[in-house]
Write an enzyme that holds these catalytic residues in place. Structure first.
Site, mmCIF file in Angstrom:
data_model
loop_
_atom_site.group_PDB
_atom_site.id
_atom_site.type_symbol
_atom_site.label_atom_id
_atom_site.label_comp_id
_atom_site.label_asym_id
_atom_site.label_seq_id
_atom_site.Cartn_x
_atom_site.Cartn_y
_atom_site.Cartn_z
ATOM 1 N N ILE A 185 0.345 39.855 -106.652
ATOM 2 C CA ILE A 185 -0.766 39.798 -105.705
ATOM 3 C C ILE A 185 -2.004 40.411 -106.369
ATOM 4 O O ILE A 185 -1.941 41.529 -106.884
ATOM 5 C CB ILE A 185 -0.409 40.542 -104.402
ATOM 6 C CG1 ILE A 185 0.850 39.913 -103.773
ATOM 7 C CG2 ILE A 185 -1.587 40.516 -103.426
ATOM 8 C CD1 ILE A 185 1.462 40.699 -102.643
ATOM 9 N N SER A 210 6.568 37.951 -107.047
ATOM 10 C CA SER A 210 5.233 37.774 -106.478
ATOM 11 C C SER A 210 4.264 38.729 -107.149
ATOM 12 O O SER A 210 4.578 39.898 -107.352
ATOM 13 C CB SER A 210 5.249 37.986 -104.969
ATOM 14 O OG SER A 210 5.831 39.217 -104.637
ATOM 15 N N PHE A 263 10.076 27.820 -111.718
ATOM 16 C CA PHE A 263 9.058 28.845 -111.461
ATOM 17 C C PHE A 263 8.878 29.048 -109.965
ATOM 18 O O PHE A 263 8.282 28.219 -109.282
ATOM 19 C CB PHE A 263 7.740 28.412 -112.114
ATOM 20 C CG PHE A 263 6.702 29.481 -112.157
ATOM 21 C CD1 PHE A 263 6.745 30.464 -113.131
ATOM 22 C CD2 PHE A 263 5.671 29.506 -111.233
ATOM 23 C CE1 PHE A 263 5.774 31.457 -113.183
ATOM 24 C CE2 PHE A 263 4.697 30.495 -111.272
ATOM 25 C CZ PHE A 263 4.748 31.469 -112.250
ATOM 26 N N GLY A 276 -7.799 44.711 -107.679
ATOM 27 C CA GLY A 276 -9.206 44.822 -108.041
ATOM 28 C C GLY A 276 -9.482 44.869 -109.530
ATOM 29 O O GLY A 276 -10.622 45.065 -109.937
ATOM 30 N N PHE A 327 9.475 44.422 -107.634
ATOM 31 C CA PHE A 327 8.134 44.769 -107.161
ATOM 32 C C PHE A 327 7.700 43.761 -106.104
ATOM 33 O O PHE A 327 7.849 42.562 -106.296
ATOM 34 C CB PHE A 327 7.149 44.784 -108.341
ATOM 35 C CG PHE A 327 5.867 45.493 -108.031
ATOM 36 C CD1 PHE A 327 5.807 46.883 -108.046
ATOM 37 C CD2 PHE A 327 4.725 44.783 -107.715
ATOM 38 C CE1 PHE A 327 4.624 47.550 -107.752
ATOM 39 C CE2 PHE A 327 3.539 45.439 -107.425
ATOM 40 C CZ PHE A 327 3.485 46.819 -107.443
ATOM 41 N N HIS A 343 -5.756 43.061 -114.345
ATOM 42 C CA HIS A 343 -4.312 43.158 -114.584
ATOM 43 C C HIS A 343 -3.575 41.910 -114.079
ATOM 44 O O HIS A 343 -2.672 41.392 -114.745
ATOM 45 C CB HIS A 343 -3.779 44.424 -113.897
ATOM 46 C CG HIS A 343 -2.326 44.653 -114.050
ATOM 47 N ND1 HIS A 343 -1.756 45.079 -115.228
ATOM 48 C CD2 HIS A 343 -1.305 44.511 -113.169
ATOM 49 C CE1 HIS A 343 -0.453 45.187 -115.065
ATOM 50 N NE2 HIS A 343 -0.148 44.852 -113.821
ATOM 51 N N ALA A 403 7.304 41.398 -112.491
ATOM 52 C CA ALA A 403 7.094 40.042 -112.996
ATOM 53 C C ALA A 403 6.978 39.995 -114.516
ATOM 54 O O ALA A 403 7.411 39.028 -115.144
ATOM 55 C CB ALA A 403 5.846 39.441 -112.355
ATOM 56 N N VAL A 404 6.423 41.021 -115.119
ATOM 57 C CA VAL A 404 6.271 41.047 -116.574
ATOM 58 C C VAL A 404 7.634 41.024 -117.263
ATOM 59 O O VAL A 404 7.779 40.468 -118.353
ATOM 60 C CB VAL A 404 5.453 42.292 -117.011
ATOM 61 C CG1 VAL A 404 5.522 42.516 -118.499
ATOM 62 C CG2 VAL A 404 4.002 42.135 -116.577
ATOM 63 N N GLU A 405 8.635 41.583 -116.622
ATOM 64 C CA GLU A 405 9.976 41.639 -117.221
ATOM 65 C C GLU A 405 10.770 40.349 -117.037
ATOM 66 O O GLU A 405 11.808 40.155 -117.679
ATOM 67 C CB GLU A 405 10.757 42.817 -116.632
ATOM 68 C CG GLU A 405 10.251 44.185 -117.048
ATOM 69 C CD GLU A 405 9.004 44.644 -116.313
ATOM 70 O OE1 GLU A 405 8.267 45.472 -116.876
ATOM 71 O OE2 GLU A 405 8.748 44.178 -115.178
#
EC number: 2.5.1.78
Length: 156
Positions: free
Chosen positions: A83, A81, A114, A86, A22, A89, A57-59
């Protein structure tokens, strides 16, 4: 007094880079910076670098955990990354990802560097992926190399 500090050369090190797809237009620059740094500063052979891609990123923590569990690697460099949008999350993703990667490092006693950008705007991400603000992928690779050597010194 003994002072333990790690240098960057780690020619025999085996490094896994876990990277999210992503925002790949940003992440690929982080990856290029990390690989270049591992080869130039760490003297790590390309044969000793493994790139593992995951959706987002969650994975990253789960992938890093599975990589660490193999026992085949001296360090893991996490790249991606996130970003801000609104909604809240962003905060949840960043917090859980960061905690998860730190947990992997402690659970398996392996450096997990990291190199995940957590930024408010696309412009900030671009700046940190190799333009005005350096390349955070390269910086994460340097951190991994140094930690390999610091831990080796502690253990010797």
């Amino acid at each position: 007094m003994k002072v333990i500090e790690g240098g960057f050369p780690a020619p025999n090190a085996k490094i896994a880079i876990v990277i999210s797809r992503f925002n790949s237009f940003i992440n690929e620059s982080l990856l290029s910076g990390a690989i270049d740094t591992l080869k130039r500063h760490g003297q790590v052979s390309e044969d000793n670098i493994t790139v593992v891609r995951c959706p987002g990123a969650v994975e990253l923590p789960l992938v890093a955990q599975r990589v660490a569990k193999t026992g085949k690697f001296d360090a893991i460099v996490s790249l991606g990354s996130v970003i801000r949008g609104g909604t809240p999350h962003f905060d949840y993703v960043c917090s859980e990802m960061n905690k998860g990667l730190a947990q992997v490092s402690l659970e398996f006693s392996i450096p997990v560097a990291f190199g995940v950008l957590t930024v408010d705007t696309i412009d900030q991400a671009i700046e940190r992926a190799g333009t005005k603000a350096g390349n955070k992928g390269a910086e994460a690779a340097l951190s991994a190399l140094e930690m390999i050597n610091v831990l080796s010194e502690i253990d010797s």
